[in-house]
Design a protein around this motif. Sequence first.
Motif, PDB file in Angstrom:
ATOM      1  N   UNK A  55       0.829  -1.205   0.000  1.00 25.40           N
ATOM      2  CA  UNK A  55       0.000   0.000   0.000  1.00 25.40           C
ATOM      3  C   UNK A  55       0.866   1.258   0.000  1.00 25.40           C
ATOM      4  N   UNK A  56       1.950   1.236   0.746  1.00 25.38           N
ATOM      5  CA  UNK A  56       2.857   2.393   0.758  1.00 25.38           C
ATOM      6  C   UNK A  56       3.442   2.637  -0.634  1.00 25.38           C
ATOM      7  N   UNK A  57       3.778   1.563  -1.328  1.00 26.01           N
ATOM      8  CA  UNK A  57       4.319   1.694  -2.686  1.00 26.01           C
ATOM      9  C   UNK A  57       3.271   2.226  -3.663  1.00 26.01           C
ATOM     10  N   UNK A  58       2.004   1.978  -3.394  1.00 27.38           N
ATOM     11  CA  UNK A  58       0.918   2.453  -4.264  1.00 27.38           C
ATOM     12  C   UNK A  58       0.673   3.956  -4.128  1.00 27.38           C
ATOM     13  N   UNK A  59       1.054   4.542  -3.004  1.00 28.33           N
ATOM     14  CA  UNK A  59       0.689   5.934  -2.731  1.00 28.33           C
ATOM     15  C   UNK A  59       1.177   6.906  -3.795  1.00 28.33           C
ATOM     16  N   UNK A  60       2.322   6.604  -4.412  1.00 32.46           N
ATOM     17  CA  UNK A  60       2.850   7.545  -5.416  1.00 32.46           C
ATOM     18  C   UNK A  60       1.991   7.599  -6.683  1.00 32.46           C
ATOM     19  N   UNK A  61       1.129   6.603  -6.854  1.00 29.36           N
ATOM     20  CA  UNK A  61       0.300   6.566  -8.056  1.00 29.36           C
ATOM     21  C   UNK A  61      -1.120   7.067  -7.806  1.00 29.36           C
ATOM     22  N   UNK A  62      -1.515   7.263  -6.557  1.00 31.15           N
ATOM     23  CA  UNK A  62      -2.887   7.618  -6.213  1.00 31.15           C
ATOM     24  C   UNK A  62      -3.301   9.000  -6.712  1.00 31.15           C
ATOM     25  N   UNK A  63      -2.362   9.919  -6.804  1.00 34.96           N
ATOM     26  CA  UNK A  63      -2.674  11.288  -7.207  1.00 34.96           C
ATOM     27  C   UNK A  63      -2.844  11.454  -8.717  1.00 34.96           C
ATOM     28  N   UNK A  64      -2.478  10.448  -9.477  1.00 26.71           N
ATOM     29  CA  UNK A  64      -2.562  10.560 -10.933  1.00 26.71           C
ATOM     30  C   UNK A  64      -4.027  10.577 -11.361  1.00 26.71           C
ATOM     31  N   UNK A  65      -4.357  11.476 -12.274  1.00 21.94           N
ATOM     32  CA  UNK A  65      -5.737  11.658 -12.734  1.00 21.94           C
ATOM     33  C   UNK A  65      -5.973  10.922 -14.044  1.00 21.94           C
ATOM     34  N   UNK A  66      -5.580   9.666 -14.083  1.00 23.69           N
ATOM     35  CA  UNK A  66      -5.773   8.866 -15.294  1.00 23.69           C
ATOM     36  C   UNK A  66      -6.089   7.434 -14.872  1.00 23.69           C
ATOM     37  N   UNK A  67      -6.057   6.519 -15.821  1.00 23.17           N
ATOM     38  CA  UNK A  67      -6.376   5.128 -15.532  1.00 23.17           C
ATOM     39  C   UNK A  67      -5.413   4.526 -14.513  1.00 23.17           C
TER      40      UNK A  67
END
Length: 192
Positions: A55-67
Amino acid sequence: MTYSILTDTDFFRDLESGNNACIRADYDKFIELAVCECRKAVSKADLNIMLAYTEAELTMFLEQKNETGTYAAKASMLLKELQGMADELMKDSACKGPVLPQVEWTGQTTELVELAYALKESESVNNGELPIGKMCDAIFMLFGKKPIKDYARLYVAIKERETDYSYTYFIDKMRRKLNEKIKADIKKSLSR
Protein backbone atom coordinates in the motif's frame (compact mmCIF):
# COMPACT_ATOMS: atom_id res chain seq x y z
CA MET A 1 7.67 -14.13 3.54
CA THR A 2 8.93 -11.79 0.84
CA TYR A 3 7.25 -8.48 1.62
CA SER A 4 7.79 -7.09 -1.89
CA ILE A 5 6.10 -10.00 -3.68
CA LEU A 6 3.07 -7.90 -4.64
CA THR A 7 5.13 -4.98 -5.90
CA ASP A 8 7.25 -7.20 -8.13
CA THR A 9 4.34 -7.78 -10.53
CA ASP A 10 3.29 -6.75 -14.02
CA PHE A 11 0.60 -4.59 -12.42
CA PHE A 12 3.21 -2.47 -10.64
CA ARG A 13 5.33 -2.33 -13.78
CA ASP A 14 2.24 -1.01 -15.62
CA LEU A 15 1.74 1.64 -12.94
CA GLU A 16 5.39 2.71 -13.07
CA SER A 17 5.57 2.89 -16.85
CA GLY A 18 2.11 4.37 -17.36
CA ASN A 19 1.38 1.52 -19.77
CA ASN A 20 -2.37 1.02 -19.63
CA ALA A 21 -2.62 -1.49 -22.48
CA CYS A 22 -2.66 -4.52 -20.15
CA ILE A 23 -3.43 -2.86 -16.83
CA ARG A 24 -6.88 -4.46 -16.42
CA ALA A 25 -5.57 -8.02 -16.94
CA ASP A 26 -2.51 -7.34 -14.79
CA TYR A 27 -4.73 -5.85 -12.06
CA ASP A 28 -6.81 -9.04 -12.06
CA LYS A 29 -3.63 -11.14 -11.68
CA PHE A 30 -2.48 -8.80 -8.89
CA ILE A 31 -5.77 -9.40 -7.01
CA GLU A 32 -5.42 -13.17 -7.35
CA LEU A 33 -1.84 -13.06 -6.13
CA ALA A 34 -2.73 -10.78 -3.20
CA VAL A 35 -5.51 -13.09 -1.99
CA CYS A 36 -3.37 -16.19 -2.46
CA GLU A 37 -0.43 -14.64 -0.55
CA CYS A 38 -2.79 -13.67 2.27
CA ARG A 39 -3.99 -17.27 2.52
CA LYS A 40 -0.41 -18.58 2.51
CA ALA A 41 0.78 -16.20 5.22
CA VAL A 42 2.27 -17.90 8.26
CA SER A 43 1.68 -15.02 10.66
CA LYS A 44 -0.69 -12.09 10.80
CA ALA A 45 2.24 -9.75 11.43
CA ASP A 46 3.99 -10.85 8.21
CA LEU A 47 0.74 -10.53 6.29
CA ASN A 48 0.13 -7.01 7.59
CA ILE A 49 3.69 -5.95 6.80
CA MET A 50 3.37 -7.25 3.22
CA LEU A 51 0.04 -5.45 2.71
CA ALA A 52 1.26 -2.21 4.33
CA TYR A 53 4.44 -2.25 2.26
CA THR A 54 2.45 -2.72 -0.94
CA GLU A 55 0.00 0.00 0.00
CA ALA A 56 2.86 2.39 0.76
CA GLU A 57 4.32 1.69 -2.69
CA LEU A 58 0.92 2.45 -4.26
CA THR A 59 0.69 5.93 -2.73
CA MET A 60 2.85 7.55 -5.42
CA PHE A 61 0.30 6.57 -8.06
CA LEU A 62 -2.89 7.62 -6.21
CA GLU A 63 -2.67 11.29 -7.21
CA GLN A 64 -2.56 10.56 -10.93
CA LYS A 65 -5.74 11.66 -12.73
CA ASN A 66 -5.77 8.87 -15.29
CA GLU A 67 -6.38 5.13 -15.53
CA THR A 68 -3.17 4.48 -13.60
CA GLY A 69 -4.50 6.47 -10.64
CA THR A 70 -7.85 4.72 -10.83
CA TYR A 71 -6.30 1.24 -10.69
CA ALA A 72 -3.88 2.30 -7.94
CA ALA A 73 -6.84 3.53 -5.85
CA LYS A 74 -8.73 0.28 -6.45
CA ALA A 75 -5.68 -1.75 -5.43
CA SER A 76 -5.22 0.38 -2.31
CA MET A 77 -8.85 -0.18 -1.26
CA LEU A 78 -8.44 -3.92 -1.84
CA LEU A 79 -5.33 -4.05 0.36
CA LYS A 80 -7.18 -2.28 3.19
CA GLU A 81 -10.03 -4.79 2.92
CA LEU A 82 -7.59 -7.70 2.94
CA GLN A 83 -5.98 -6.37 6.12
CA GLY A 84 -9.41 -6.37 7.75
CA MET A 85 -9.99 -9.96 6.64
CA ALA A 86 -6.55 -11.26 7.67
CA ASP A 87 -7.76 -13.81 10.21
CA GLU A 88 -10.37 -15.30 7.88
CA LEU A 89 -7.98 -15.45 4.93
CA MET A 90 -5.25 -17.16 6.91
CA LYS A 91 -7.70 -19.89 7.98
CA ASP A 92 -8.66 -20.55 4.35
CA SER A 93 -6.17 -23.06 3.03
CA ALA A 94 -7.10 -22.93 -0.67
CA CYS A 95 -3.64 -21.62 -1.63
CA LYS A 96 -1.54 -23.32 1.03
CA GLY A 97 -0.58 -26.26 -1.15
CA PRO A 98 0.14 -29.79 0.02
CA VAL A 99 0.66 -30.49 3.70
CA LEU A 100 4.21 -31.64 4.32
CA PRO A 101 4.84 -34.74 6.41
CA GLN A 102 5.90 -34.01 9.96
CA VAL A 103 9.67 -34.26 10.20
CA GLU A 104 11.71 -33.80 13.35
CA TRP A 105 15.39 -32.96 13.55
CA THR A 106 17.05 -35.50 15.84
CA GLY A 107 20.64 -34.44 15.23
CA GLN A 108 22.59 -31.73 16.97
CA THR A 109 21.59 -28.09 16.58
CA THR A 110 25.09 -27.25 15.32
CA GLU A 111 24.64 -29.81 12.53
CA LEU A 112 21.44 -28.11 11.42
CA VAL A 113 23.22 -24.75 11.31
CA GLU A 114 26.05 -26.37 9.33
CA LEU A 115 23.46 -27.65 6.82
CA ALA A 116 21.83 -24.22 6.52
CA TYR A 117 25.17 -22.48 5.89
CA ALA A 118 26.08 -25.14 3.30
CA LEU A 119 22.78 -24.65 1.45
CA LYS A 120 23.29 -20.88 1.45
CA GLU A 121 26.88 -21.06 0.24
CA SER A 122 26.04 -23.62 -2.46
CA GLU A 123 23.46 -21.12 -3.78
CA SER A 124 20.98 -24.02 -3.98
CA VAL A 125 18.19 -22.08 -2.26
CA ASN A 126 17.01 -18.72 -3.68
CA ASN A 127 20.28 -18.50 -5.62
CA GLY A 128 22.07 -17.89 -2.31
CA GLU A 129 20.35 -14.51 -1.90
CA LEU A 130 18.38 -15.40 1.24
CA PRO A 131 20.09 -13.89 4.31
CA ILE A 132 21.60 -16.58 6.53
CA GLY A 133 19.30 -15.77 9.44
CA LYS A 134 16.21 -16.32 7.31
CA MET A 135 17.77 -19.46 5.80
CA CYS A 136 18.41 -20.85 9.28
CA ASP A 137 14.89 -19.91 10.45
CA ALA A 138 13.37 -21.73 7.45
CA ILE A 139 15.53 -24.83 7.92
CA PHE A 140 14.77 -24.95 11.65
CA MET A 141 11.01 -24.62 11.06
CA LEU A 142 11.10 -27.25 8.30
CA PHE A 143 12.58 -29.72 10.76
CA GLY A 144 10.23 -28.84 13.61
CA LYS A 145 12.76 -26.85 15.64
CA LYS A 146 12.10 -23.47 17.17
CA PRO A 147 14.32 -20.85 15.49
CA ILE A 148 17.06 -19.45 17.72
CA LYS A 149 18.43 -15.93 17.98
CA ASP A 150 22.15 -16.45 17.48
CA TYR A 151 23.06 -18.70 14.55
CA ALA A 152 26.36 -16.86 14.20
CA ARG A 153 27.48 -18.20 17.59
CA LEU A 154 27.04 -21.77 16.35
CA TYR A 155 28.80 -20.90 13.11
CA VAL A 156 31.75 -19.62 15.16
CA ALA A 157 31.78 -22.98 16.98
CA ILE A 158 31.98 -24.71 13.59
CA LYS A 159 34.86 -22.47 12.54
CA GLU A 160 36.69 -23.17 15.82
CA ARG A 161 36.64 -26.96 15.43
CA GLU A 162 40.06 -28.53 15.69
CA THR A 163 40.80 -30.22 12.42
CA ASP A 164 43.52 -31.23 10.02
CA TYR A 165 41.04 -32.24 7.37
CA SER A 166 37.61 -30.58 7.39
CA TYR A 167 35.43 -28.23 9.44
CA THR A 168 32.21 -29.70 8.08
CA TYR A 169 31.82 -32.80 10.25
CA PHE A 170 28.12 -33.26 9.58
CA ILE A 171 28.26 -32.73 5.81
CA ASP A 172 31.25 -35.08 5.61
CA LYS A 173 29.28 -37.69 7.59
CA MET A 174 26.27 -37.28 5.26
CA ARG A 175 28.46 -37.71 2.18
CA ARG A 176 30.15 -40.78 3.65
CA LYS A 177 26.85 -42.43 4.68
CA LEU A 178 25.19 -41.76 1.31
CA ASN A 179 28.18 -43.10 -0.61
CA GLU A 180 28.16 -46.24 1.55
CA LYS A 181 24.45 -46.77 0.81
CA ILE A 182 24.89 -46.24 -2.93
CA LYS A 183 27.82 -48.68 -3.05
CA ALA A 184 25.84 -51.27 -1.05
CA ASP A 185 22.80 -50.86 -3.34
CA ILE A 186 24.96 -51.23 -6.45
CA LYS A 187 26.65 -54.32 -5.01
CA LYS A 188 23.23 -55.74 -4.12
CA SER A 189 21.78 -55.13 -7.60
CA LEU A 190 24.85 -56.69 -9.30
CA SER A 191 24.57 -59.84 -7.22
CA ARG A 192 21.03 -60.60 -8.46
